[in-house]
Motif scaffolding. Structure first.
Motif, PDB file in Angstrom:
ATOM      1  N   CYS A  52     -26.676  26.595   6.598  1.00 51.61           N
ATOM      2  CA  CYS A  52     -26.771  26.054   5.530  1.00 51.61           C
ATOM      3  C   CYS A  52     -25.084  26.297   4.535  1.00 51.61           C
ATOM      4  O   CYS A  52     -24.771  27.967   4.951  1.00 51.61           O
ATOM      5  N   GLU A  53     -24.886  25.608   3.558  1.00 41.53           N
ATOM      6  CA  GLU A  53     -23.086  25.948   3.729  1.00 41.53           C
ATOM      7  C   GLU A  53     -21.601  26.227   3.944  1.00 41.53           C
ATOM      8  O   GLU A  53     -21.086  27.091   4.209  1.00 41.53           O
ATOM      9  N   TYR A 103     -29.643  11.653   3.428  1.00 32.84           N
ATOM     10  CA  TYR A 103     -29.264  11.859   1.553  1.00 32.84           C
ATOM     11  C   TYR A 103     -30.912  12.287   0.426  1.00 32.84           C
ATOM     12  O   TYR A 103     -31.214  11.682   0.932  1.00 32.84           O
ATOM     13  N   ILE A 104     -30.816  13.393   0.254  1.00 31.99           N
ATOM     14  CA  ILE A 104     -31.399  13.948  -0.837  1.00 31.99           C
ATOM     15  C   ILE A 104     -31.049  13.954  -2.462  1.00 31.99           C
ATOM     16  O   ILE A 104     -29.850  14.092  -2.152  1.00 31.99           O
ATOM     17  N   ASN A 112     -22.341  18.445  -4.392  1.00 30.00           N
ATOM     18  CA  ASN A 112     -22.899  18.815  -3.476  1.00 30.00           C
ATOM     19  C   ASN A 112     -23.755  18.247  -1.642  1.00 30.00           C
ATOM     20  O   ASN A 112     -24.292  18.875  -0.829  1.00 30.00           O
ATOM     21  N   HIS A 113     -23.607  17.115  -2.230  1.00 23.46           N
ATOM     22  CA  HIS A 113     -23.851  16.168  -1.103  1.00 23.46           C
ATOM     23  C   HIS A 113     -25.066  17.150  -0.168  1.00 23.46           C
ATOM     24  O   HIS A 113     -25.142  17.563   1.205  1.00 23.46           O
ATOM     25  N   ARG A 114     -26.497  16.979  -0.789  1.00 24.75           N
ATOM     26  CA  ARG A 114     -27.291  17.050  -0.132  1.00 24.75           C
ATOM     27  C   ARG A 114     -28.070  16.453   0.797  1.00 24.75           C
ATOM     28  O   ARG A 114     -28.655  15.686   0.455  1.00 24.75           O
ATOM     29  N   VAL A 115     -28.702  17.307   1.890  1.00 18.79           N
ATOM     30  CA  VAL A 115     -29.232  15.978   3.281  1.00 18.79           C
ATOM     31  C   VAL A 115     -30.306  16.312   3.638  1.00 18.79           C
ATOM     32  O   VAL A 115     -30.422  18.142   3.530  1.00 18.79           O
ATOM     33  N   VAL A 116     -31.306  16.595   4.401  1.00 20.39           N
ATOM     34  CA  VAL A 116     -32.066  16.932   5.291  1.00 20.39           C
ATOM     35  C   VAL A 116     -31.796  16.138   7.236  1.00 20.39           C
ATOM     36  O   VAL A 116     -31.230  14.645   6.750  1.00 20.39           O
ATOM     37  N   THR A 117     -30.617  16.805   7.239  1.00 19.59           N
ATOM     38  CA  THR A 117     -30.004  16.857   8.760  1.00 19.59           C
ATOM     39  C   THR A 117     -31.263  16.531   9.832  1.00 19.59           C
ATOM     40  O   THR A 117     -31.820  18.023  10.080  1.00 19.59           O
ATOM     41  N   TRP A 118     -31.085  15.904  11.163  1.00 15.59           N
ATOM     42  CA  TRP A 118     -32.224  15.474  12.037  1.00 15.59           C
ATOM     43  C   TRP A 118     -32.049  15.637  13.461  1.00 15.59           C
ATOM     44  O   TRP A 118     -30.893  15.010  13.745  1.00 15.59           O
ATOM     45  N   ALA A 119     -32.840  16.163  14.336  1.00 11.70           N
ATOM     46  CA  ALA A 119     -32.495  15.819  15.740  1.00 11.70           C
ATOM     47  C   ALA A 119     -33.366  15.555  16.930  1.00 11.70           C
ATOM     48  O   ALA A 119     -34.239  16.280  16.285  1.00 11.70           O
ATOM     49  N   GLY A 134     -33.717  20.158   8.979  1.00 10.63           N
ATOM     50  CA  GLY A 134     -32.439  21.112   8.603  1.00 10.63           C
ATOM     51  C   GLY A 134     -32.005  20.977   7.520  1.00 10.63           C
ATOM     52  O   GLY A 134     -31.053  20.005   7.042  1.00 10.63           O
ATOM     53  N   THR A 135     -32.328  21.615   6.131  1.00 10.92           N
ATOM     54  CA  THR A 135     -31.979  20.770   4.805  1.00 10.92           C
ATOM     55  C   THR A 135     -31.672  22.543   4.301  1.00 10.92           C
ATOM     56  O   THR A 135     -32.060  23.306   4.324  1.00 10.92           O
ATOM     57  N   HIS A 136     -31.220  21.897   2.763  1.00 10.76           N
ATOM     58  CA  HIS A 136     -30.555  23.181   1.650  1.00 10.76           C
ATOM     59  C   HIS A 136     -30.920  22.233   0.607  1.00 10.76           C
ATOM     60  O   HIS A 136     -30.635  21.548  -0.119  1.00 10.76           O
ATOM     61  N   LEU A 137     -32.363  23.061  -0.134  1.00 11.01           N
ATOM     62  CA  LEU A 137     -32.850  22.809  -1.869  1.00 11.01           C
ATOM     63  C   LEU A 137     -31.832  23.147  -2.930  1.00 11.01           C
ATOM     64  O   LEU A 137     -30.982  24.163  -2.851  1.00 11.01           O
ATOM     65  N   ASP A 138     -31.691  22.269  -4.281  1.00 12.57           N
ATOM     66  CA  ASP A 138     -31.655  23.041  -5.420  1.00 12.57           C
ATOM     67  C   ASP A 138     -31.517  24.157  -5.625  1.00 12.57           C
ATOM     68  O   ASP A 138     -32.164  24.292  -5.991  1.00 12.57           O
ATOM     69  N   SER A 139     -30.322  24.705  -6.173  1.00 15.99           N
ATOM     70  CA  SER A 139     -30.329  25.906  -6.615  1.00 15.99           C
ATOM     71  C   SER A 139     -30.411  26.616  -7.955  1.00 15.99           C
ATOM     72  O   SER A 139     -30.711  28.000  -9.026  1.00 15.99           O
ATOM     73  N   VAL A 140     -30.670  25.137  -8.790  1.00 17.05           N
ATOM     74  CA  VAL A 140     -30.292  25.916 -10.246  1.00 17.05           C
ATOM     75  C   VAL A 140     -31.853  25.045 -10.810  1.00 17.05           C
ATOM     76  O   VAL A 140     -32.310  25.157 -11.526  1.00 17.05           O
ATOM     77  N   SER A 141     -32.257  23.850 -10.604  1.00 17.67           N
ATOM     78  CA  SER A 141     -33.149  23.380 -11.393  1.00 17.67           C
ATOM     79  C   SER A 141     -34.731  24.134 -10.514  1.00 17.67           C
ATOM     80  O   SER A 141     -34.264  23.088  -9.330  1.00 17.67           O
TER      81      SER A 141
END
Length: 243
Positions: A52-53, A103-104, A112-119, A134-141
């Motif tokens: 992530c990041e 895309y999420i 932030n272009h949040r996505v779920v990457t998969w294989a 693999g993913t990374h969710l919002d850090s604020v809300s």
């Protein structure tokens, strides 16, 4: 040492922007941190890791350091931006049969272009196949994270129906095991945590479907972790149930 058929890991390597997440305790400069991060990954040697990041400087510097062992899944998005939620895998053990990203949709951020990457992976020797997300969710809300988790539930369930193989979902959910986003994933899929509930209080998670039996799970205690990132790598060694 690996204690199962496969080792999976999730690692938020901390964006290179000063003041993001580290509270000033960890250098933002990738040039300072790239060797410890690479050493941690190569030391634990996961078969697949969700990173992530992975912002621009990381996407330029880290792949060459891991190239002897790892290949990357969907490193660039169609809009030309680097994929900030990437998967890496051991190219000596695994091959990618299919991959992509979803895309999420975000109601609070356009950057932030949040996505779920998969294989869909196949073991080069045994022919065993499994999915990894693999993913990374919002850090604020909290509300945003819950909406993102609902998107992930729908997306992962669709691909699992399509491929009918075991699956792993990993990443920084920005939600502990009592958070709404985490509970949304657990309550509406058959994913379960690789760590016993309450054992690992962090926001990084490895979730597995029932075909995967967790032999061992833990988090990095390496001294290099002190300057590498504000997160610790977590890992799970799993066996694939053989019928």
């Amino acid at each position: 040492d690996h204690t199962g058929d496969y080792r999976f890991a999730s690692y938020n390597i901390l964006v290179e922007y000063e003041g993001w997440g580290s509270g000033g305790d960890i250098p933002s400069d990738v040039q300072i941190r790239k060797e410890p991060v690479a050493a941690i990954l190569l030391g634990y040697l996961p078969d697949v890791a969700a990173l992530c990041e992975v912002f621009d400087t990381w996407s330029e510097n880290l792949p060459p350091m891991l190239a002897e062992v790892y290949a990357w899944v969907e490193p660039e998005l169609s809009n030309g931006n680097c994929n900030r939620s990437q998967l890496i895998y051991r190219k000596d053990r695994l091959r990618v049969l299919e991959s992509g990203y979803q895309y999420i949709e975000s109601t609070v951020s356009t950057v932030n272009h949040r996505v779920v990457t998969w294989a869909l992976f196949e073991n080069r020797e045994s022919g065993e196949r499994f999915l990894v997300f693999g993913t990374h969710l919002d850090s604020v809300s909290d509300t945003e994270r819950l909406l993102e988790a609902q998107t992930i539930v729908a997306f992962t369930e669709r691909l699992r129906q399509q491929y009918q193989v075991p699956a792993v979902l990993m990443g920084d959910l920005n939600s502990t095991s009592v958070g709404d986003a985490y509970q949304e994933l657990i309550d509406n899929t058959d994913f379960t945590s690789a760590c016993a509930p309450g054992h690992y209080p962090g926001v990084d998670h490895i979730l597995c479907t029932p075909e995967l039996y967790v032999v061992k799970a833990g988090t990095d205690g390496n001294a290099a972790a002190q300057i590498a990132s504000d997160h610790r790598l977590i890992y799970a060694d799993v066996n694939l149930n053989h019928s």
